[in-house]
Enzyme design. Structure first.
Site, PDB file in Angstrom:
ATOM      1  N   SER A 226      51.300   3.260  10.204  1.00 18.09           N
ATOM      2  CA  SER A 226      51.917   3.254  11.536  1.00 18.09           C
ATOM      3  C   SER A 226      53.225   4.059  11.549  1.00 18.09           C
ATOM      4  O   SER A 226      53.890   4.214  10.515  1.00 18.09           O
ATOM      5  CB  SER A 226      52.219   1.817  11.957  1.00 18.09           C
ATOM      6  OG  SER A 226      53.300   1.315  11.201  1.00 18.09           O
ATOM      7  N   CYS A 281      43.339   7.427  13.294  1.00 21.26           N
ATOM      8  CA  CYS A 281      44.556   8.038  13.835  1.00 21.26           C
ATOM      9  C   CYS A 281      44.187   9.215  14.726  1.00 21.26           C
ATOM     10  O   CYS A 281      44.978   9.635  15.553  1.00 21.26           O
ATOM     11  CB  CYS A 281      45.503   8.433  12.719  1.00 21.26           C
ATOM     12  SG  CYS A 281      44.754   9.476  11.501  1.00 21.26           S
ATOM     13  N   GLU A 382      50.135   3.691  20.859  1.00 19.75           N
ATOM     14  CA  GLU A 382      48.910   3.675  20.069  1.00 19.75           C
ATOM     15  C   GLU A 382      48.358   2.245  20.014  1.00 19.75           C
ATOM     16  O   GLU A 382      49.064   1.317  19.621  1.00 19.75           O
ATOM     17  CB  GLU A 382      49.174   4.179  18.644  1.00 19.75           C
ATOM     18  CG  GLU A 382      47.881   4.307  17.852  1.00 19.75           C
ATOM     19  CD  GLU A 382      48.093   4.848  16.442  1.00 19.75           C
ATOM     20  OE1 GLU A 382      48.979   4.355  15.734  1.00 19.75           O
ATOM     21  OE2 GLU A 382      47.345   5.768  16.066  1.00 19.75           O
TER      22      GLU A 382
HETATM   23  C1  UN1 Z   1      42.576   8.750   9.846  1.00 19.23           C
HETATM   24  O1  UN1 Z   1      42.153   8.086  10.788  1.00 19.23           O
HETATM   25  O2  UN1 Z   1      43.620   8.377   9.229  1.00 19.23           O
HETATM   26  O3  UN1 Z   1      39.242  13.602  11.378  1.00 19.23           O
HETATM   27  C2  UN1 Z   1      41.920   9.963   9.294  1.00 19.23           C
HETATM   28  C3  UN1 Z   1      38.888  12.434  11.225  1.00 19.23           C
HETATM   29  C4  UN1 Z   1      38.649  11.933   9.829  1.00 19.23           C
HETATM   30  C5  UN1 Z   1      39.929  11.443   9.221  1.00 19.23           C
HETATM   31  C6  UN1 Z   1      40.672  10.397  10.009  1.00 19.23           C
HETATM   32  N1  UN1 Z   1      38.094  13.005   9.055  1.00 19.23           N
HETATM   33  O4  UN1 Z   1      38.725  11.679  12.162  1.00 19.23           O
END
Ligand code: UN1
Length: 494
Positions: A226, A281, A382
């Site tokens: 985070s 993320c 988020e």
């Molecule tokens: C993450 O959520 O920390 O591009 C990484 C993507 C994956 C990686 C996500 N290859 O969604």
């Protein structure tokens, strides 16, 4: 069953003799095991071991290290099915996704292994005669790695393999929501031939993480998690003059223009927003629809979202699994309440799913809010769950302004058939990653990965750029003139 820390090829309990339970989020009665809740004494032991191992590991020719890393990739291939089931059981996403997670680590292993034959430096002319200037990468020492649970193998691999390839040693504090995957990671590296002490795993929570950050002999911290935690880590690393690489939050937007292929965009939004239950993320959490297709696209989207098959990720027919734990479940539900209180319109979902088998896990219905204003918290913060906020754009410029109105800047996407819109988006979207006619998720291992604004601190994992995190530059001047030559002075006649 009890699991242990992994230090110098030994499986050992924490000095704290405290433990935490690891649960299956799809069925909280299914307890995977107890893991050590480690403290500063455990970190001390792991760092000391890693420091000793650094002396020999850093001197091993890089391509020899690469061979070991390549073997690790091969063992990940061999153990893929078994490991995918372990990952799904502890963090919930469907098996086809955990297999993809492992594949990302395999790709990273092979890529890092190959880079050990490159790791290019520079050789440039000197300003003086009979003198040669070079600059090359050197390993730094013990790297502290702190990771999240949503990619229990891939994201750690982005840090661990390049760190090892470059000649560093590692102490890894994995997430306490996905510790079993870390145990398998250690088994695989040991089988591949990583010598004792080069790679160590210390389980636990923020206490162990903080001890790793504070340890004076840990020279690099690489963190995924985070923005709140990452910012604290960065402040400490700043005070302690440590190198720190941060991969933090996102609030990733997709723009769908009126000229887009809507069926293609529909697949992309479904996968981007609800793949991994929105817990990436890179997940799509904001959808910006161009006015002419607004109503039509929402009708298409709701129909698909309502037919998503939700349940335990161990079931091969399932498309979306649970969220990770009680805390996240409560947080997501509270954002859903906030969205309603702020006046956004709940189009679908908005509740916990607790009928039948789902009652045993942390399941939340895929949720869509419309009429979301950029001032609302569900647009700005988020959530890290299956919640999508939708806004209407009157023009391309308006869509772009909405997309950029965020403190985060990791991933982004635009669906359009217009060359002008596509190139303008590539240039003007404020994000580390922009997809054209593809969803916001799905980064590949050999390309730079990271974000602008509050998503990161300027580093990029993945690709060739990750070696900037895990190496220092050494500059060497070789003067073979046999006399004193004074730079900046002897070159000037006056
Ligand atoms: C993450 O959520 O920390 O591009 C990484 C993507 C994956 C990686 C996500 N290859 O969604």
């Amino acid at each position: 069953m009890r699991f242990f820390n992994y230090i110098a090829h030994e499986w050992i309990p924490s000095a704290s003799d405290r433990w935490f339970a690891n649960l299956n989020p799809a069925n909280t009665g299914d307890i995977i095991g107890e893991f050590p809740r480690s403290n500063a004494a455990d970190i001390e032991q792991a760092v000391r071991t890693a420091q000793e191992a650094f002396r020999t590991w850093s001197r091993m020719p890089a391509p020899r290290r690469g061979e070991i890393i390549r073997r690790a990739g091969e063992i990940f291939i061999r153990r893929k099915d078994e490991l995918a089931a372990i990952m799904t059981r502890e963090m919930g996403k469907p098996i086809f996704e955990t297999k993809g997670d492992i594949q990302e680590a395999i790709d990273t292993a092979f890529y890092s292994a190959t880079e050990t034959r490159r790791l290019f430096g520079y050789n440039t002319p000197s300003e003086l005669p009979n003198k040669m200037n070079l600059s090359f990468r050197t390993p730094i020492g013990v790297c502290g790695i702190i990771t999240a649970w949503n990619f229990p193998i891939a994201v750690p691999s982005w840090k661990i393999f390049p760190a090892l390839a470059a000649g560093n040693t590692v102490v890894w504090k994995p997430s306490d929501d996905a510790p079993h995957s870390a145990v398998i990671f250690a088994e695989i590296l040991e089988e591949a031939g990583v010598p004792p002490g080069v790679f160590n795993v210390v389980h636990g929570d923020a206490e162990a993480g903080a001890a790793l950050v504070e340890h004076p002999n840990v020279r690099v911290i690489a963190f995924t998690g985070s923005t709140a935690t990452g910012t604290q880590i960065a402040a400490r690393c700043g005070a302690l003059n440590k190198k720190v690489s941060l991969e933090m939050g996102g609030k990733n937007a997709v723009i769908i223009m009126g000229d887009a292929d809507l069926d293609l965009a529909l697949d992309g939004v479904l996968w981007g927003a609800f793949g991994t239950t929105g817990q990436r993320c890179t997940a799509t959490s904001r959808l910006i629809l161009h006015e002419p297709i607004y109503d039509r696209f929402l009708r298409m989207l709701v129909e698909q979202v309502q037919s998503l098959r939700i349940g335990s990720g161990l079931d091969p027919d399932i498309q979306m699994g649970p969220v990770i734990n009680q805390r996240q479940c409560d947080k997501i539900l509270s954002y859903i309440r906030i969205g309603q209180e702020e006046g956004a319109r709940l189009l679908t979902g908005g509740k916990r799913l607790d009928t039948g088998e789902l009652a045993y896990g942390y399941f939340i219905a895929p949720t869509i809010f419309t009429d979301v204003l950029p001032t609302m918290r569900i647009w700005r913060e988020e959530i890290f769950g299956p919640v999508l906020s939708v806004a209407k754009a009157h023009s391309f410029e308006h869509a772009l302004a909405l997309a950029n109105d965020s403190e985060y800047g990791l991933s982004s996407a635009i669906y359009t058939r217009s060359v002008e819109y596509a190139f303008a988006a590539m240039q003007d979207i404020e994000a580390g990653i922009t997809y054209i006619n593809a969803p916001t998720i799905g980064a590949e291992a050999h390309m730079p990965f990271g974000g602008v604004k509050n998503t990161g601190n300027g580093h990029r994992e993945g690709g060739w750029t990750v070696f900037d995190i895990f190496t220092e530059w050494k500059t060497v001047y070789v003067d073979f003139s046999g006399r004193l030559q004074r730079a900046q002075i002897d070159t000037q006649s006056d």
